[in-house]
Scaffold this motif. Sequence first.
Motif, PDB file in Angstrom:
ATOM      1  N   LEU A 157      -6.581  -8.174 -18.725  1.00 45.76           N
ATOM      2  CA  LEU A 157      -7.750  -7.301 -18.751  1.00 45.76           C
ATOM      3  C   LEU A 157      -8.515  -7.355 -17.430  1.00 45.76           C
ATOM      4  O   LEU A 157      -9.018  -6.331 -16.954  1.00 45.76           O
ATOM      5  CB  LEU A 157      -8.675  -7.702 -19.906  1.00 45.76           C
ATOM      6  N   LEU A 158      -8.570  -8.542 -16.831  1.00 47.44           N
ATOM      7  CA  LEU A 158      -9.257  -8.688 -15.550  1.00 47.44           C
ATOM      8  C   LEU A 158      -8.412  -8.121 -14.406  1.00 47.44           C
ATOM      9  O   LEU A 158      -8.947  -7.571 -13.441  1.00 47.44           O
ATOM     10  CB  LEU A 158      -9.585 -10.163 -15.286  1.00 47.44           C
ATOM     11  N   ASN A 159      -7.105  -8.256 -14.528  1.00 42.59           N
ATOM     12  CA  ASN A 159      -6.228  -7.693 -13.495  1.00 42.59           C
ATOM     13  C   ASN A 159      -6.313  -6.170 -13.448  1.00 42.59           C
ATOM     14  O   ASN A 159      -6.055  -5.551 -12.410  1.00 42.59           O
ATOM     15  CB  ASN A 159      -4.777  -8.119 -13.723  1.00 42.59           C
ATOM     16  N   VAL A 160      -6.680  -5.551 -14.565  1.00 42.29           N
ATOM     17  CA  VAL A 160      -6.867  -4.100 -14.592  1.00 42.29           C
ATOM     18  C   VAL A 160      -7.978  -3.697 -13.623  1.00 42.29           C
ATOM     19  O   VAL A 160      -7.911  -2.641 -12.976  1.00 42.29           O
ATOM     20  CB  VAL A 160      -7.187  -3.608 -16.023  1.00 42.29           C
ATOM     21  N   ILE A 161      -9.006  -4.545 -13.518  1.00 44.16           N
ATOM     22  CA  ILE A 161     -10.092  -4.276 -12.565  1.00 44.16           C
ATOM     23  C   ILE A 161      -9.525  -4.202 -11.152  1.00 44.16           C
ATOM     24  O   ILE A 161      -9.832  -3.279 -10.390  1.00 44.16           O
ATOM     25  CB  ILE A 161     -11.180  -5.369 -12.649  1.00 44.16           C
ATOM     26  N   SER A 162      -8.680  -5.170 -10.813  1.00 44.34           N
ATOM     27  CA  SER A 162      -8.057  -5.183  -9.485  1.00 44.34           C
ATOM     28  C   SER A 162      -7.200  -3.945  -9.266  1.00 44.34           C
ATOM     29  O   SER A 162      -7.246  -3.313  -8.206  1.00 44.34           O
ATOM     30  CB  SER A 162      -7.199  -6.444  -9.309  1.00 44.34           C
ATOM     31  N   LYS A 163      -6.400  -3.588 -10.280  1.00 45.00           N
ATOM     32  CA  LYS A 163      -5.510  -2.429 -10.139  1.00 45.00           C
ATOM     33  C   LYS A 163      -6.298  -1.137  -9.953  1.00 45.00           C
ATOM     34  O   LYS A 163      -5.965  -0.312  -9.103  1.00 45.00           O
ATOM     35  CB  LYS A 163      -4.584  -2.314 -11.355  1.00 45.00           C
ATOM     36  N   ASP A 164      -7.355  -0.979 -10.731  1.00 48.55           N
ATOM     37  CA  ASP A 164      -8.175   0.236 -10.609  1.00 48.55           C
ATOM     38  C   ASP A 164      -8.888   0.278  -9.251  1.00 48.55           C
ATOM     39  O   ASP A 164      -8.978   1.345  -8.622  1.00 48.55           O
ATOM     40  CB  ASP A 164      -9.198   0.300 -11.740  1.00 48.55           C
ATOM     41  N   HIS A 165      -9.382  -0.860  -8.823  1.00 48.87           N
ATOM     42  CA  HIS A 165     -10.028  -0.940  -7.500  1.00 48.87           C
ATOM     43  C   HIS A 165      -9.035  -0.543  -6.412  1.00 48.87           C
ATOM     44  O   HIS A 165      -9.355   0.231  -5.503  1.00 48.87           O
ATOM     45  CB  HIS A 165     -10.532  -2.367  -7.260  1.00 48.87           C
ATOM     46  N   ASN A 166      -7.831  -1.076  -6.511  1.00 49.24           N
ATOM     47  CA  ASN A 166      -6.820  -0.814  -5.482  1.00 49.24           C
ATOM     48  C   ASN A 166      -6.375   0.645  -5.449  1.00 49.24           C
ATOM     49  O   ASN A 166      -6.120   1.205  -4.371  1.00 49.24           O
ATOM     50  CB  ASN A 166      -5.621  -1.737  -5.681  1.00 49.24           C
ATOM     51  N   LYS A 167      -6.266   1.269  -6.612  1.00 42.65           N
ATOM     52  CA  LYS A 167      -5.918   2.700  -6.653  1.00 42.65           C
ATOM     53  C   LYS A 167      -6.971   3.518  -5.904  1.00 42.65           C
ATOM     54  O   LYS A 167      -6.648   4.421  -5.127  1.00 42.65           O
ATOM     55  CB  LYS A 167      -5.823   3.180  -8.108  1.00 42.65           C
ATOM     56  N   MET A 168      -8.218   3.169  -6.147  1.00 39.18           N
ATOM     57  CA  MET A 168      -9.316   3.876  -5.509  1.00 39.18           C
ATOM     58  C   MET A 168      -9.344   3.608  -4.002  1.00 39.18           C
ATOM     59  O   MET A 168      -9.564   4.516  -3.198  1.00 39.18           O
ATOM     60  CB  MET A 168     -10.643   3.441  -6.150  1.00 39.18           C
ATOM     61  N   LEU A 169      -9.076   2.350  -3.624  1.00 42.08           N
ATOM     62  CA  LEU A 169      -9.074   1.989  -2.198  1.00 42.08           C
ATOM     63  C   LEU A 169      -7.904   2.644  -1.470  1.00 42.08           C
ATOM     64  O   LEU A 169      -8.054   3.117  -0.331  1.00 42.08           O
ATOM     65  CB  LEU A 169      -9.018   0.470  -2.047  1.00 42.08           C
ATOM     66  N   LEU A 170      -6.746   2.677  -2.092  1.00 39.50           N
ATOM     67  CA  LEU A 170      -5.577   3.321  -1.481  1.00 39.50           C
ATOM     68  C   LEU A 170      -5.851   4.799  -1.211  1.00 39.50           C
ATOM     69  O   LEU A 170      -5.471   5.341  -0.164  1.00 39.50           O
ATOM     70  CB  LEU A 170      -4.353   3.174  -2.383  1.00 39.50           C
ATOM     71  N   LYS A 171      -6.507   5.440  -2.154  1.00 38.58           N
ATOM     72  CA  LYS A 171      -6.858   6.848  -1.981  1.00 38.58           C
ATOM     73  C   LYS A 171      -7.844   7.024  -0.826  1.00 38.58           C
ATOM     74  O   LYS A 171      -7.720   7.948  -0.012  1.00 38.58           O
ATOM     75  CB  LYS A 171      -7.467   7.399  -3.269  1.00 38.58           C
ATOM     76  N   ALA A 172      -8.813   6.102  -0.720  1.00 33.75           N
ATOM     77  CA  ALA A 172      -9.800   6.166   0.359  1.00 33.75           C
ATOM     78  C   ALA A 172      -9.135   5.963   1.724  1.00 33.75           C
ATOM     79  O   ALA A 172      -9.453   6.659   2.696  1.00 33.75           O
ATOM     80  CB  ALA A 172     -10.880   5.107   0.138  1.00 33.75           C
ATOM     81  N   VAL A 173      -8.195   5.025   1.782  1.00 36.41           N
ATOM     82  CA  VAL A 173      -7.474   4.769   3.038  1.00 36.41           C
ATOM     83  C   VAL A 173      -6.625   5.967   3.422  1.00 36.41           C
ATOM     84  O   VAL A 173      -6.525   6.339   4.596  1.00 36.41           O
ATOM     85  CB  VAL A 173      -6.612   3.489   2.910  1.00 36.41           C
ATOM     86  N   GLN A 174      -6.018   6.590   2.432  1.00 37.85           N
ATOM     87  CA  GLN A 174      -5.217   7.799   2.684  1.00 37.85           C
ATOM     88  C   GLN A 174      -6.085   8.898   3.288  1.00 37.85           C
ATOM     89  O   GLN A 174      -5.670   9.590   4.234  1.00 37.85           O
ATOM     90  CB  GLN A 174      -4.593   8.268   1.376  1.00 37.85           C
ATOM     91  N   GLU A 175      -7.287   9.052   2.767  1.00 38.02           N
ATOM     92  CA  GLU A 175      -8.219  10.045   3.298  1.00 38.02           C
ATOM     93  C   GLU A 175      -8.631   9.716   4.726  1.00 38.02           C
ATOM     94  O   GLU A 175      -8.736  10.608   5.575  1.00 38.02           O
ATOM     95  CB  GLU A 175      -9.462  10.137   2.401  1.00 38.02           C
ATOM     96  N   LEU A 176      -8.857   8.434   4.998  1.00 34.81           N
ATOM     97  CA  LEU A 176      -9.236   8.017   6.351  1.00 34.81           C
ATOM     98  C   LEU A 176      -8.118   8.311   7.345  1.00 34.81           C
ATOM     99  O   LEU A 176      -8.364   8.743   8.478  1.00 34.81           O
ATOM    100  CB  LEU A 176      -9.563   6.518   6.372  1.00 34.81           C
ATOM    101  N   ASN A 177      -6.879   8.095   6.932  1.00 36.20           N
ATOM    102  CA  ASN A 177      -5.746   8.381   7.816  1.00 36.20           C
ATOM    103  C   ASN A 177      -5.579   9.880   8.047  1.00 36.20           C
ATOM    104  O   ASN A 177      -5.156  10.309   9.125  1.00 36.20           O
ATOM    105  CB  ASN A 177      -4.460   7.784   7.243  1.00 36.20           C
ATOM    106  N   LYS A 178      -5.913  10.686   7.054  1.00 39.66           N
ATOM    107  CA  LYS A 178      -5.851  12.137   7.230  1.00 39.66           C
ATOM    108  C   LYS A 178      -6.870  12.605   8.274  1.00 39.66           C
ATOM    109  O   LYS A 178      -6.612  13.525   9.046  1.00 39.66           O
ATOM    110  CB  LYS A 178      -6.132  12.849   5.902  1.00 39.66           C
ATOM    111  N   GLU A 179      -8.025  11.948   8.274  1.00 42.77           N
ATOM    112  CA  GLU A 179      -9.086  12.307   9.220  1.00 42.77           C
ATOM    113  C   GLU A 179      -8.770  11.838  10.643  1.00 42.77           C
ATOM    114  O   GLU A 179      -9.254  12.421  11.606  1.00 42.77           O
ATOM    115  CB  GLU A 179     -10.414  11.673   8.779  1.00 42.77           C
ATOM    116  N   ALA A 180      -7.968  10.783  10.768  1.00 40.32           N
ATOM    117  CA  ALA A 180      -7.667  10.210  12.083  1.00 40.32           C
ATOM    118  C   ALA A 180      -6.608  11.027  12.803  1.00 40.32           C
ATOM    119  O   ALA A 180      -5.718  11.621  12.188  1.00 40.32           O
ATOM    120  CB  ALA A 180      -7.193   8.768  11.928  1.00 40.32           C
ATOM    121  N   ALA A 181      -6.709  11.047  14.122  1.00 41.25           N
ATOM    122  CA  ALA A 181      -5.712  11.757  14.934  1.00 41.25           C
ATOM    123  C   ALA A 181      -4.354  11.085  14.777  1.00 41.25           C
ATOM    124  O   ALA A 181      -3.323  11.738  14.662  1.00 41.25           O
ATOM    125  CB  ALA A 181      -6.152  11.764  16.391  1.00 41.25           C
ATOM    126  N   ASP A 182      -4.366   9.729  14.798  1.00 39.50           N
ATOM    127  CA  ASP A 182      -3.157   8.956  14.556  1.00 39.50           C
ATOM    128  C   ASP A 182      -3.106   8.683  13.051  1.00 39.50           C
ATOM    129  O   ASP A 182      -3.991   8.023  12.507  1.00 39.50           O
ATOM    130  CB  ASP A 182      -3.212   7.635  15.330  1.00 39.50           C
TER     131      ASP A 182
END
Length: 345
Positions: free
Chosen positions: A224-249
């Motif tokens: 149940l606690l690991n679900v918190i980590s998994k949900d956090h990571n899904k959200m963070l991965l999406k945020a990182v993907q967006e940051l890479n889209k904004e970057a020239a590289d």
Amino acid sequence: MAKQLIPFIISLLLFIFTEVEGAKRSYGVYNSNPVKLFVFGDSYVDTGNFVHSESYKPPSGITFPGNPAGRFCDGRIITDYVASFLKIESPTPYTFRNSSNLHYGINFAYGGTGIFSTSIDGPNATAQIDSFEKLIQQNIYTKHDLESSIALVNAGGNDYTNALKTGRIIDLPGFMESLVKQMSVNLKRIRSLGIKKVAVGLLQPIGCLPVLNVISFRTNCIGLLNVISKDHNKMLLKAVQELNKEAADKSVFITLDLYNSFLSAIETMQKKRAEKSTLMNPLQPCCEGNNLEDSCGSLDDEGSKKYSLCENPKLSFFWDTLHPSQNGWFAVYTILQSTLGQLIT
């Protein structure tokens, strides 16, 4: 004849000296501008900033270097392994910036801190980046230095464990969203200061931490606690993907999957233990306080130990109730090596 040979000998020596020095530079021995590593976050990456903590008290550092050295571990942590992968020394902790070599970067990470404020009175991630920016303004590092540098960022675990222990999480989805949003702001800011590559750690499986898995009597991770980590990571991965889209590289930001690396390393150790029962349970900490109010390194008024220590830290995965041992970190690093390769391409 001897006089005629002198110019030739001098030229030969100069040639040899030049070639040797060039070879040294090519391998980074005397390189005036090696890759620099700038580190931000918590105790998972702190190599010495939290001076008044158990990281500077025995038995920390018992495996390496043999005495307490400012790491929340018996030896090396992931920062040391990342630096080694980059073929540089671990960067100097910010606390010692005025008395140490800054040639390999600076470590701003501070044990116990988070993305936001925690119970520890130390600089959170935002304040750490503020310190970095001040050094840039003071011209401690040039634009050229930063362009060839790498940032390692790991934060968030303390925000959750602190909130869980204090019962402050009322709106978990909202809390998670605010953490990831601020992490995204922090990553973008580090990039804007001139660093070309940023590695950010995904949240470890917090349900496996001995401080929390004790409710299962250390038999398994708390799903149940690991679900918190998994949900956090899904959200963070999406945020990182967006940051890479904004970057020239498109590959400025990479993620280090601590979640699956921890689980994989723990599972491997559990399988080995099933075959040989004398091996240590990877969910059991090597060093633990005798009571709830004690921790690894605690002493009573007479200086007697108020903690227990496992027979061989090199067989453990967790050093204490929150942090991997050197053996644990090496197992995680081994799994992450292929990802780390993206930092140098």
